[in-house]
Design an enzyme around this catalytic site. Structure first.
Site, PDB file in Angstrom:
ATOM      1  CG  ASN A   1     -30.029   3.412  43.115  1.00 24.34           C
ATOM      2  OD1 ASN A   1     -30.838   3.195  44.014  1.00 24.34           O
ATOM      3  ND2 ASN A   1     -30.148   2.869  41.911  1.00 24.34           N
TER       4      ASN A   1
ATOM      5  CE  LYS B   1     -29.265  -2.467  56.111  1.00 28.36           C
ATOM      6  NZ  LYS B   1     -28.496  -1.200  56.104  1.00 28.36           N
ATOM      7  CG  HIS B   2     -32.108   4.252  53.345  1.00 29.02           C
ATOM      8  ND1 HIS B   2     -31.610   3.800  52.132  1.00 29.02           N
ATOM      9  CD2 HIS B   2     -32.875   5.333  53.040  1.00 29.02           C
ATOM     10  CE1 HIS B   2     -32.072   4.572  51.159  1.00 29.02           C
ATOM     11  NE2 HIS B   2     -32.852   5.504  51.681  1.00 29.02           N
TER      12      HIS B   2
ATOM     13  CB  SER C   1     -26.829  -6.124  44.923  1.00 25.08           C
ATOM     14  OG  SER C   1     -26.738  -6.574  46.260  1.00 25.08           O
TER      15      SER C   1
ATOM     16  CD  GLU D   1     -39.158  -3.642  42.105  1.00 22.09           C
ATOM     17  OE1 GLU D   1     -38.485  -3.789  41.057  1.00 22.09           O
ATOM     18  OE2 GLU D   1     -40.394  -3.601  42.103  1.00 22.09           O
ATOM     19  CG  LEU D   2     -33.345  -8.349  43.243  1.00 20.96           C
ATOM     20  CD1 LEU D   2     -32.996  -9.822  43.255  1.00 20.96           C
ATOM     21  CD2 LEU D   2     -33.049  -7.709  44.590  1.00 20.96           C
TER      22      LEU D   2
ATOM     23  CB  CYS E   1     -32.246  -0.613  38.938  1.00 17.94           C
ATOM     24  SG  CYS E   1     -33.706   0.391  39.232  1.00 17.94           S
TER      25      CYS E   1
ATOM     26  CD  GLU F   1     -27.069  -3.347  38.000  1.00 17.40           C
ATOM     27  OE1 GLU F   1     -26.903  -4.100  38.983  1.00 17.40           O
ATOM     28  OE2 GLU F   1     -27.965  -2.489  37.941  1.00 17.40           O
TER      29      GLU F   1
HETATM   30  P1  NAP Z   1     -26.906  -3.552  48.013  1.00 17.07           P
HETATM   31  O1  NAP Z   1     -25.492  -3.603  48.363  1.00 17.07           O
HETATM   32  O2  NAP Z   1     -27.626  -4.822  47.756  1.00 17.07           O
HETATM   33  O3  NAP Z   1     -27.628  -2.745  49.185  1.00 17.07           O
HETATM   34  C1  NAP Z   1     -29.020  -2.525  49.191  1.00 17.07           C
HETATM   35  C2  NAP Z   1     -29.523  -2.626  50.623  1.00 17.07           C
HETATM   36  O4  NAP Z   1     -29.408  -3.979  51.056  1.00 17.07           O
HETATM   37  C3  NAP Z   1     -28.715  -1.802  51.619  1.00 17.07           C
HETATM   38  O5  NAP Z   1     -29.584  -1.322  52.604  1.00 17.07           O
HETATM   39  C4  NAP Z   1     -27.743  -2.808  52.192  1.00 17.07           C
HETATM   40  O6  NAP Z   1     -27.281  -2.458  53.468  1.00 17.07           O
HETATM   41  C5  NAP Z   1     -28.625  -4.043  52.251  1.00 17.07           C
HETATM   42  N1  NAP Z   1     -27.911  -5.313  52.214  1.00 17.07           N
HETATM   43  C6  NAP Z   1     -26.764  -5.612  51.563  1.00 17.07           C
HETATM   44  N2  NAP Z   1     -26.467  -6.917  51.738  1.00 17.07           N
HETATM   45  C7  NAP Z   1     -27.444  -7.446  52.508  1.00 17.07           C
HETATM   46  C8  NAP Z   1     -27.695  -8.743  53.041  1.00 17.07           C
HETATM   47  N3  NAP Z   1     -26.889  -9.765  52.799  1.00 17.07           N
HETATM   48  N4  NAP Z   1     -28.785  -8.921  53.810  1.00 17.07           N
HETATM   49  C9  NAP Z   1     -29.625  -7.891  54.051  1.00 17.07           C
HETATM   50  N5  NAP Z   1     -29.442  -6.640  53.584  1.00 17.07           N
HETATM   51  C10 NAP Z   1     -28.369  -6.428  52.810  1.00 17.07           C
HETATM   52  O7  NAP Z   1     -27.176  -2.687  46.725  1.00 17.07           O
HETATM   53  P2  NAP Z   1     -26.649  -1.229  46.421  1.00 17.07           P
HETATM   54  O8  NAP Z   1     -25.240  -1.330  45.993  1.00 17.07           O
HETATM   55  O9  NAP Z   1     -26.986  -0.304  47.525  1.00 17.07           O
HETATM   56  O10 NAP Z   1     -27.598  -0.830  45.198  1.00 17.07           O
HETATM   57  C11 NAP Z   1     -27.275  -1.105  43.888  1.00 17.07           C
HETATM   58  C12 NAP Z   1     -28.086  -2.255  43.335  1.00 17.07           C
HETATM   59  O11 NAP Z   1     -29.469  -2.016  43.542  1.00 17.07           O
HETATM   60  C13 NAP Z   1     -27.907  -2.381  41.853  1.00 17.07           C
HETATM   61  O12 NAP Z   1     -27.810  -3.726  41.503  1.00 17.07           O
HETATM   62  C14 NAP Z   1     -29.195  -1.777  41.305  1.00 17.07           C
HETATM   63  O13 NAP Z   1     -29.523  -2.198  40.011  1.00 17.07           O
HETATM   64  C15 NAP Z   1     -30.175  -2.231  42.327  1.00 17.07           C
HETATM   65  N6  NAP Z   1     -31.380  -1.419  42.275  1.00 17.07           N
HETATM   66  C16 NAP Z   1     -32.536  -1.984  41.845  1.00 17.07           C
HETATM   67  C17 NAP Z   1     -33.687  -1.211  41.739  1.00 17.07           C
HETATM   68  C18 NAP Z   1     -34.974  -1.787  41.237  1.00 17.07           C
HETATM   69  O14 NAP Z   1     -35.990  -1.140  41.380  1.00 17.07           O
HETATM   70  N7  NAP Z   1     -34.990  -2.971  40.673  1.00 17.07           N
HETATM   71  C19 NAP Z   1     -33.644   0.131  42.094  1.00 17.07           C
HETATM   72  C20 NAP Z   1     -32.443   0.667  42.534  1.00 17.07           C
HETATM   73  C21 NAP Z   1     -31.313  -0.122  42.633  1.00 17.07           C
HETATM   74  P3  NAP Z   1     -25.798  -1.843  53.689  1.00 17.07           P
HETATM   75  O15 NAP Z   1     -25.770  -0.556  52.939  1.00 17.07           O
HETATM   76  O16 NAP Z   1     -25.730  -1.670  55.155  1.00 17.07           O
HETATM   77  O17 NAP Z   1     -24.850  -2.852  53.128  1.00 17.07           O
END
Ligand code: NAP
Length: 469
Positions: free
Chosen positions: A137, A160-161, A213, A234-235, A268, A367
């Site tokens: 994001n 790992k992006h 997430s 940071e979720l 987030c 969310e």
């Molecule tokens: P996501 O699906 O959790 O993906 C984030 C990263 O984690 C990606 O690189 C993804 O890889 C990887 N990933 C996913 N499942 C994994 C697993 N089981 N094991 C290891 N790595 C894994 O989240 P998103 O949809 O990209 O981002 C949205 C979420 O991030 C929202 O909930 C948002 O609130 C949160 N967020 C939090 C902050 C903060 O600072 N607290 C900032 C920004 C966003 P792949 O892309 O290859 O699946």
């Protein structure tokens, strides 16, 4: 999930990438380990020089990398340029302040005298190779707010992006390389999430940080816990935006619109739940809804666009399901709650305001990652606090009030990592950023962020026999 650039404004797949194989991952882990051996002993002055050079290069590249981000995940070009500028600023901030933030601390002699020390100090040393699992994001900012302090502290990074921002991910490796950081100091691993476990379990990886997430965070934290490795998480967030009767309503409503739709609603720290005192509820709703209606939804490459598409088709499907569930259970849509009619390609969704929210609706406790606001009516301050805290998340929060008594109570009672009065939540290099509850743990930015991936070392010197005489 394929590693690919798919333009959210059109749905078109523009480039695909092969994931790295086991041999290449092994080569890069070895390279990172060797780089740490060298980088950990460099002087702060040298790291500062390299980090400032990276910031200068990023400034020069701003227009191009902004276009890449917009193409990969749909944020408006204006927001993408601002993100790049913010990253350069954070790099310079850590370049300037890292040495001070990691300076030795000397406990008062009187405090350590009974430990038998002639003198003692706390010394910060880097931990080693840190794995950063990052979301799409803010594809530049999320990485830089980890990388700038980590590299300045003498750690090295493996990124790992998210799989939908591979070109931004490769740009980041190239940026640090061009700035002159030794080879291997910052590497991008183009791998799917399935590869994370083996990398994290590798003994050469010291720690991990994940922004994303809750399920991803839980998985990485469980593996790291099994390996007894430090993590920062940071979720997600579902930040409250509380409006009290003494607030400047016009400013509050205008800021509420920006706070909800920034980054096409996919932030987030976006304000997601608007909790409004009954005395000003109707007035606020009218102003807020009018502001949401006025937004221009469309091509994110256009300078005049306020809200671009959601980053993925799945993201829009998930958001639509949340809204449908709320409407089915009695929520009212004051605007939006549909796809824009004129945009037949891409993953657009209209800015939406929902009222009459109740606890049985999914959107009450999940969310909403898109431009959908929920508005609640609170009878008074106590009810506002209860509603604000009635969420599994605790990232940040916003309160609009001019009453000092309100301020004291919210600071005491708000379950969140930040409380922003009369303004919207934003991250800043000098202030800690992070959450409580299911929003994660640990902090990024400020001295707290740079110290997270340090070995906080006690250095104790025994007293010479003469000293005791
Ligand atoms: P996501 O699906 O959790 O993906 C984030 C990263 O984690 C990606 O690189 C993804 O890889 C990887 N990933 C996913 N499942 C994994 C697993 N089981 N094991 C290891 N790595 C894994 O989240 P998103 O949809 O990209 O981002 C949205 C979420 O991030 C929202 O909930 C948002 O609130 C949160 N967020 C939090 C902050 C903060 O600072 N607290 C900032 C920004 C966003 P792949 O892309 O290859 O699946």
């Amino acid at each position: 999930m394929p590693i690919a650039t798919v333009n959210p404004a059109t749905g078109e797949t523009l480039r695909t990438f092969d994931a790295l194989g086991a041999e290449e991952i092994e080569r890069r882990l070895a390279l990172a380990t060797a780089a740490f051996g060298q980088h950990r002993t460099t002087e702060f002055s040298r790291r500062t020089e390299l980090m400032n050079r990276a910031a200068d290069l990023l400034d020069q590249d701003r227009q191009d990398i902004a276009r890449t981000m917009t193409t990969e995940m749909g944020k408006t070009i204006v927001a993408a340029r601002a993100e790049a500028a913010k990253c350069a600023k954070a790099m310079r901030w850590y370049a300037e302040h890292a040495e001070r933030l990691l300076a030795d601390e000397h406990p008062a002699a009187a405090d350590v005298q009974d430990s038998g020390a002639s003198h003692a100090r706390v010394h910060y040393r880097p931990l080693g190779v840190v794995l950063a699992v990052m979301p799409w994001n803010f594809p530049l900012w999320q990485v830089v707010r980890f990388a700038a302090p980590a590299l300045m502290a003498g750690n090295v990074g493996l990124l790992k992006h998210a799989s939908n921002v591979p070109q931004t991910a490769l740009y980041l490796e190239d940026l640090f390389h061009r700035a002159g950081f030794p080879e291997g100091c910052f590497q991008t691993l183009l791998v799917g999430s399935g590869a994370v476990e083996n990398i994290l379990r590798d003994p050469r990886v010291a720690a991990a940080t994940l922004t994303g997430s809750e399920p991803a965070g839980r998985s990485v934290a469980a593996i790291a816990g099994d390996e007894v490795k430090k993590t920062v998480l940071e979720l997600g967030g579902s930040d409250p935006f509380v409006v009290m009767p003494s607030a400047d309503l016009e400013r509050a409503a205008r800021t509420a619109v920006t706070a909800r739709v920034q980054n096409n609603g996919q932030s987030c720290i976006a304000a997601k739940r608007f909790i409004v005192h009954a005395d000003v509820y109707e007035d606020f709703c009218e102003r807020f809804t009018a502001g949401m209606r006025e937004l221009t939804v469309g091509d994110p490459m256009q300078e005049s666009t306020d809200v671009g598409p959601l980053a993925s088709e799945q993201g829009r499907t998930d958001l639509e399901a949340l809204v449908a569930d709320a409407l089915r259970l009695g929520a009212k849509a004051r605007c939006g709650a549909r796809r824009p009619e004129k945009l037949d390609r891409g993953w657009y969704y209209e800015p939406t305001v929902l009222t009459e929210i109740s606890a049985g609706m999914r959107i009450h406790h999940e969310e909403a990652f898109g431009p959908v606001a929920t508005v609640y009516r609170a009878a008074g301050l106590d009810e506002a606090v209860v509603l604000a805290n009635d969420t599994p998340f605790g990232l940040s929060s916003n309160v609009w009030t001019r009453d000092e008594g309100d301020v004291r109570q919210f600071v005491r009672d708000m379950e969140a990592g930040g409380i922003f009065f009369n303004g919207m939540t934003a991250s800043h290099p000098a202030m800690p950023f992070g959450g409580v509850k299911r929003s994660g743990y640990g902090r990024e930015l400020s001295k707290h962020g740079i110290q997270e991936f340090c070995n906080v070392t006690t250095v104790w010197h025994g007293a010479e026999p003469d000293d005791n005489s």
